[in-house]
Design an enzyme around this catalytic site. Structure first.
Site, mmCIF file in Angstrom:
data_model
loop_
_atom_site.group_PDB
_atom_site.id
_atom_site.type_symbol
_atom_site.label_atom_id
_atom_site.label_comp_id
_atom_site.label_asym_id
_atom_site.label_seq_id
_atom_site.Cartn_x
_atom_site.Cartn_y
_atom_site.Cartn_z
ATOM 1 N N ASP A 179 3.833 3.587 6.315
ATOM 2 C CA ASP A 179 3.150 3.361 7.594
ATOM 3 C C ASP A 179 4.070 2.782 8.652
ATOM 4 O O ASP A 179 5.157 2.297 8.368
ATOM 5 C CB ASP A 179 1.999 2.369 7.391
ATOM 6 C CG ASP A 179 2.509 0.935 7.269
ATOM 7 O OD1 ASP A 179 3.410 0.695 6.442
ATOM 8 O OD2 ASP A 179 2.035 0.055 8.023
ATOM 9 N N GLU A 186 7.558 2.402 -6.374
ATOM 10 C CA GLU A 186 7.797 1.973 -4.982
ATOM 11 C C GLU A 186 7.796 3.176 -4.045
ATOM 12 O O GLU A 186 8.178 4.282 -4.436
ATOM 13 C CB GLU A 186 9.178 1.299 -4.888
ATOM 14 C CG GLU A 186 9.167 -0.201 -5.157
ATOM 15 C CD GLU A 186 8.901 -1.002 -3.887
ATOM 16 O OE1 GLU A 186 8.155 -0.521 -3.007
ATOM 17 O OE2 GLU A 186 9.442 -2.111 -3.780
ATOM 18 N N ASP A 187 7.407 2.930 -2.804
ATOM 19 C CA ASP A 187 7.519 3.981 -1.791
ATOM 20 C C ASP A 187 8.966 4.137 -1.331
ATOM 21 O O ASP A 187 9.485 5.238 -1.212
ATOM 22 C CB ASP A 187 6.601 3.683 -0.585
ATOM 23 C CG ASP A 187 6.806 2.288 0.009
ATOM 24 O OD1 ASP A 187 7.538 1.457 -0.589
ATOM 25 O OD2 ASP A 187 6.225 2.018 1.078
ATOM 26 N N LYS A 198 0.819 -1.204 0.000
ATOM 27 C CA LYS A 198 0.000 0.000 0.000
ATOM 28 C C LYS A 198 0.856 1.258 0.000
ATOM 29 O O LYS A 198 0.380 2.350 -0.248
ATOM 30 C CB LYS A 198 -0.887 0.022 1.258
ATOM 31 C CG LYS A 198 -1.800 -1.143 1.432
ATOM 32 C CD LYS A 198 -2.482 -1.039 2.838
ATOM 33 C CE LYS A 198 -3.119 -2.342 3.187
ATOM 34 N NZ LYS A 198 -3.570 -2.346 4.610
ATOM 35 N N GLY A 199 2.130 1.083 0.292
ATOM 36 C CA GLY A 199 2.997 2.231 0.554
ATOM 37 C C GLY A 199 3.112 3.228 -0.585
ATOM 38 O O GLY A 199 3.276 4.425 -0.355
ATOM 39 N N PHE A 213 13.726 4.889 10.314
ATOM 40 C CA PHE A 213 12.415 4.388 9.925
ATOM 41 C C PHE A 213 11.516 5.602 9.720
ATOM 42 O O PHE A 213 11.478 6.506 10.545
ATOM 43 C CB PHE A 213 11.829 3.444 10.979
ATOM 44 C CG PHE A 213 10.707 2.623 10.412
ATOM 45 C CD1 PHE A 213 10.969 1.486 9.654
ATOM 46 C CD2 PHE A 213 9.380 3.008 10.595
ATOM 47 C CE1 PHE A 213 9.930 0.744 9.094
ATOM 48 C CE2 PHE A 213 8.342 2.271 10.042
ATOM 49 C CZ PHE A 213 8.618 1.130 9.293
ATOM 50 N N VAL A 214 10.831 5.640 8.577
ATOM 51 C CA VAL A 214 10.047 6.827 8.228
ATOM 52 C C VAL A 214 8.591 6.461 7.972
ATOM 53 O O VAL A 214 8.264 5.325 7.604
ATOM 54 C CB VAL A 214 10.624 7.555 6.993
ATOM 55 C CG1 VAL A 214 11.981 8.166 7.308
ATOM 56 C CG2 VAL A 214 10.712 6.635 5.785
ATOM 57 N N LYS A 236 16.857 4.233 0.657
ATOM 58 C CA LYS A 236 17.627 4.120 1.903
ATOM 59 C C LYS A 236 18.855 3.275 1.589
ATOM 60 O O LYS A 236 18.918 2.086 1.926
ATOM 61 C CB LYS A 236 16.733 3.443 2.953
ATOM 62 C CG LYS A 236 16.915 3.964 4.366
ATOM 63 C CD LYS A 236 16.214 3.072 5.371
ATOM 64 C CE LYS A 236 14.782 3.379 5.640
ATOM 65 N NZ LYS A 236 14.194 2.531 6.711
ATOM 66 N N ARG A 242 -0.066 6.834 7.260
ATOM 67 C CA ARG A 242 0.043 6.910 5.799
ATOM 68 C C ARG A 242 -0.436 8.260 5.270
ATOM 69 O O ARG A 242 -0.030 8.700 4.197
ATOM 70 C CB ARG A 242 -0.780 5.795 5.140
ATOM 71 C CG ARG A 242 -0.266 4.398 5.387
ATOM 72 C CD ARG A 242 -0.965 3.412 4.446
ATOM 73 N NE ARG A 242 -0.805 2.027 4.874
ATOM 74 C CZ ARG A 242 0.249 1.255 4.555
ATOM 75 N NH1 ARG A 242 1.212 1.734 3.818
ATOM 76 N NH2 ARG A 242 0.297 0.002 4.973
ATOM 77 N N ASP A 276 14.647 -0.255 0.497
ATOM 78 C CA ASP A 276 15.378 -0.358 1.759
ATOM 79 C C ASP A 276 16.456 -1.435 1.580
ATOM 80 O O ASP A 276 17.528 -1.165 1.059
ATOM 81 C CB ASP A 276 14.361 -0.686 2.851
ATOM 82 C CG ASP A 276 14.948 -0.740 4.246
ATOM 83 O OD1 ASP A 276 16.029 -0.188 4.466
ATOM 84 O OD2 ASP A 276 14.320 -1.351 5.143
HETATM 85 P P1 IMP Z 1 12.848 -3.708 1.186
HETATM 86 O O1 IMP Z 1 13.613 -3.906 2.451
HETATM 87 O O2 IMP Z 1 13.623 -2.842 0.188
HETATM 88 O O3 IMP Z 1 12.419 -5.008 0.588
HETATM 89 O O4 IMP Z 1 11.532 -2.908 1.536
HETATM 90 C C1 IMP Z 1 10.396 -3.617 1.980
HETATM 91 C C2 IMP Z 1 9.294 -2.731 2.354
HETATM 92 O O5 IMP Z 1 9.505 -2.368 3.712
HETATM 93 C C3 IMP Z 1 9.098 -1.389 1.634
HETATM 94 O O6 IMP Z 1 8.395 -1.478 0.430
HETATM 95 C C4 IMP Z 1 8.287 -0.641 2.668
HETATM 96 O O7 IMP Z 1 6.917 -0.952 2.542
HETATM 97 C C5 IMP Z 1 8.846 -1.191 3.963
HETATM 98 N N1 IMP Z 1 9.786 -0.234 4.548
HETATM 99 C C6 IMP Z 1 11.129 -0.222 4.491
HETATM 100 N N2 IMP Z 1 11.637 0.818 5.175
HETATM 101 C C7 IMP Z 1 10.559 1.497 5.648
HETATM 102 C C8 IMP Z 1 10.415 2.688 6.422
HETATM 103 O O8 IMP Z 1 11.376 3.384 6.816
HETATM 104 N N3 IMP Z 1 9.130 3.048 6.710
HETATM 105 C C9 IMP Z 1 8.036 2.348 6.303
HETATM 106 N N4 IMP Z 1 8.133 1.244 5.579
HETATM 107 C C10 IMP Z 1 9.389 0.821 5.255
#
Ligand code: IMP
Length: 180
Positions: free
Chosen positions: A163, A103-104, A47-48, A156-157, A135, A169, A107
């Protein structure tokens, strides 16, 4: 639903900066796909990326279609452990299509890598990625990001679609949150 408590911290990216940056990135995306023979499939990762996708879509001039995908990554509360699962796939036939993943945040990179692989397997002609936030310090695997709006530190944001335990959100800014 998260059971941890949390306190909203400083604003890392304010609403005005987000608006201005989306205009710039949309112009770059328009230029990249100019003259394409079919609409680009804008793939919102729920949903991000819901709010970012909606704002980005309205700044694009190229023909687009919109679809959504839902994935879940496993791991303790605020950390992804690298296991990504498809919860709800796309409904658009992607064979031979140009797909732009929206993508939001990237990470660890596990989600983006999973999606890129998945979409290639579905026969997409091209798969590109635009993310609101990058990030970089937490990257666990290499992913190619075609466009990022903002690089952020290892915090963490929440806000602007992101969210914590399904909250925040709807904040207009991206803010740090201290998860206790
Ligand atoms: P990944 O670690 O790149 O696979 O990211 C996985 C998912 O974790 C992202 O799409 C976000 O939904 C969530 N996520 C990662 N970092 C944050 C953050 O700082 N705030 C909120 N959601 C996060």
């Amino acid at each position: 639903m998260s059971t941890s408590t949390s306190a909203l911290g400083e604003t890392l990216v304010d609403a005005g900066s987000i608006r201005a940056r989306i205009v710039e990135v949309a112009a770059e995306i328009d230029a990249r796909y100019a003259g394409a023979d079919q609409p680009v499939v804008l793939l919102c990762v729920l949903k991000g990326a819901l709010i970012f996708s909606a704002d980005l879509a309205r700044q694009l001039s190229i023909p687009i279609e919109i679809d959504c995908i839902t994935v879940r990554s496993y791991g303790p509360d605020t950390r992804s452990a690298g296991e990504v699962e498809l919860v709800k796939g796309v409904t658009t036939e992607l064979q031979g299509r140009d797909v732009l993943i929206v993508e939001d945040i990237v990470d660890t990179g596990h989600t983006a890598a999973f999606l890129q692989r998945n979409l290639v397997e579905l026969g997409a002609r091209s798969v590109r990625l635009v993310t609101l936030l990058d990030k970089t310090s937490r990257r666990a695997r290499h992913v190619h990001i075609d466009w990022h709006c903002f690089r952020i530190p290892d915090r963490f944001v929440v806000g602007y679609g992101l969210d914590h335990g399904e909250r925040y959100r709807n904040l207009v800014d991206v803010r740090a949150i201290d998860v206790v």
